[in-house]
Structures are given as structure tokens and as C-alpha cells.
Design a protein around this motif. Structure first.
Motif, PDB file in Angstrom:
ATOM      1  N   ALA A   1       0.835  -1.206   0.000  1.00 27.76           N
ATOM      2  CA  ALA A   1       0.000   0.000   0.000  1.00 27.76           C
ATOM      3  C   ALA A   1       0.870   1.257   0.000  1.00 27.76           C
ATOM      4  O   ALA A   1       0.594   2.215  -0.739  1.00 27.76           O
ATOM      5  N   PHE A   2       1.932   1.256   0.794  1.00 26.51           N
ATOM      6  CA  PHE A   2       2.825   2.414   0.878  1.00 26.51           C
ATOM      7  C   PHE A   2       3.502   2.686  -0.459  1.00 26.51           C
ATOM      8  O   PHE A   2       3.539   3.820  -0.948  1.00 26.51           O
ATOM      9  N   ILE A   3       4.017   1.653  -1.079  1.00 25.93           N
ATOM     10  CA  ILE A   3       4.681   1.807  -2.373  1.00 25.93           C
ATOM     11  C   ILE A   3       3.680   2.237  -3.440  1.00 25.93           C
ATOM     12  O   ILE A   3       3.996   3.072  -4.294  1.00 25.93           O
ATOM     13  N   SER A   4       2.456   1.712  -3.381  1.00 28.81           N
ATOM     14  CA  SER A   4       1.428   2.103  -4.343  1.00 28.81           C
ATOM     15  C   SER A   4       1.086   3.592  -4.207  1.00 28.81           C
ATOM     16  O   SER A   4       0.907   4.292  -5.207  1.00 28.81           O
ATOM     17  N   VAL A   5       1.002   4.080  -2.978  1.00 26.07           N
ATOM     18  CA  VAL A   5       0.721   5.498  -2.775  1.00 26.07           C
ATOM     19  C   VAL A   5       1.859   6.369  -3.297  1.00 26.07           C
ATOM     20  O   VAL A   5       1.624   7.397  -3.941  1.00 26.07           O
ATOM     21  N   ILE A   6       3.089   5.938  -3.060  1.00 23.82           N
ATOM     22  CA  ILE A   6       4.238   6.693  -3.576  1.00 23.82           C
ATOM     23  C   ILE A   6       4.206   6.739  -5.097  1.00 23.82           C
ATOM     24  O   ILE A   6       4.406   7.804  -5.700  1.00 23.82           O
ATOM     25  N   VAL A   7       3.923   5.608  -5.737  1.00 26.33           N
ATOM     26  CA  VAL A   7       3.865   5.569  -7.208  1.00 26.33           C
ATOM     27  C   VAL A   7       2.720   6.449  -7.707  1.00 26.33           C
ATOM     28  O   VAL A   7       2.859   7.145  -8.715  1.00 26.33           O
ATOM     29  N   LEU A   8       1.588   6.448  -7.020  1.00 28.09           N
ATOM     30  CA  LEU A   8       0.467   7.305  -7.423  1.00 28.09           C
ATOM     31  C   LEU A   8       0.848   8.788  -7.376  1.00 28.09           C
ATOM     32  O   LEU A   8       0.456   9.556  -8.260  1.00 28.09           O
ATOM     33  N   PHE A   9       1.595   9.192  -6.360  1.00 28.42           N
ATOM     34  CA  PHE A   9       2.003  10.583  -6.260  1.00 28.42           C
ATOM     35  C   PHE A   9       3.057  10.949  -7.295  1.00 28.42           C
ATOM     36  O   PHE A   9       3.097  12.066  -7.780  1.00 28.42           O
TER      37      PHE A   9
END
Length: 127
Positions: free
Chosen positions: A117-125
Motif C-alpha cells: 500500500a505504501f509503495i502504491s501510494v508513492i507511485v500514485l504521487f
């Protein structure tokens, strides 16, 4: 020499269908098929990006095709299923000990999902 015939157990092509564990295993292994298509789509996208704006626009229109979108959704579901089964097996394969105590498997699995989830949020930003 003996004239006896050795016993040869019959193995049907659908042997894995008789047990739920093997069905789940085969489903997990089959998730690679939509992931291969997804990877090929991305590789062609990178190639079209190099070729120029017109090739990029044609690739974008190809990616907007409902069949391609469906394949990408199936690939996403397959990769999430693959991750779920892998995260479930990980504590059994690599038991983590902290100060001599075995860490609870639920904590390890939740930590892995939190990392996803953390990596997905970083990629989204970033994107």
C-alpha cells in the motif's frame, strides 16, 4: 526373469481437479498468462514512446480498447491473488525471530500488505 507386468498408475490430464489445493495451485500458476500480456503491452508502449508522438497516440488508443482494459483488470486481479498467496506462505518459509521469539504470522502478512500500500501510494504521487 519374471513375466509379471509392473503396475503403472493411470494419470489423467485433469488429475489436479480432484483436490482443492491443486486447483488453487493451478489457478495461481495460471495468473502468469494475463501478466505476460500486460508486460507485452507495456513493452510495446515503451517502443511507441521512442518512435514518436503519433506512435504513442496509437498505442494509447490501443490501450483504451475494452478487451485490453479487461485483460489489464484480470492481470491486476491475478497479481493481487499471487501476492496474497505468496504473503501467506512467506512466514512459513522465512520464520522471523525477534529476540528469540517467533514473530506472529499475521503481523508479517499485514506488514507486507502495508508495504504494498505504501509503495502504491508513492507511485500514485509520482505519476
Amino acid at each position: 526373469m519374471s513375466n509379471r507386468k509392473p503396475y503403472v498408475r493411470e494419470m489423467k490430464r485433469t488429475w489436479w481437479n480432484n483436490h482443492p489445493f491443486y486447483r488453487l495451485y493451478m489457478l495461481r500458476e495460471a495468473t502468469v498468462l494475463p501478466l505476460i500480456l500486460f508486460t507485452l503491452f507495456l513493452m510495446f508502449g515503451l517502443g511507441s514512446l521512442v518512435k514518436g508522438p503519433q506512435a504513442w497516440e496509437s498505442w494509447l488508443s490501443f490501450m483504451a480498447n475494452p478487451l485490453v482494459i479487461a485483460i489489464n483488470i484480470v492481470a491486476l486481479a491475478g497479481s493481487l491473488f499471487h501476492a496474497h498467496t505468496f504473503f501467506g506462505m512467506f512466514p512459513q518459509v522465512v520464520p522471523v525471530r525477534i529476540q528469540g521469539k517467533l514473530l506472529d504470522t499475521k503481523i508479517l502478512v499485514l506488514a507486507q500488505w502495508a508495504a504494498v500500500a505504501f509503495i502504491s501510494v508513492i507511485v500514485l504521487f509520482i505519476v
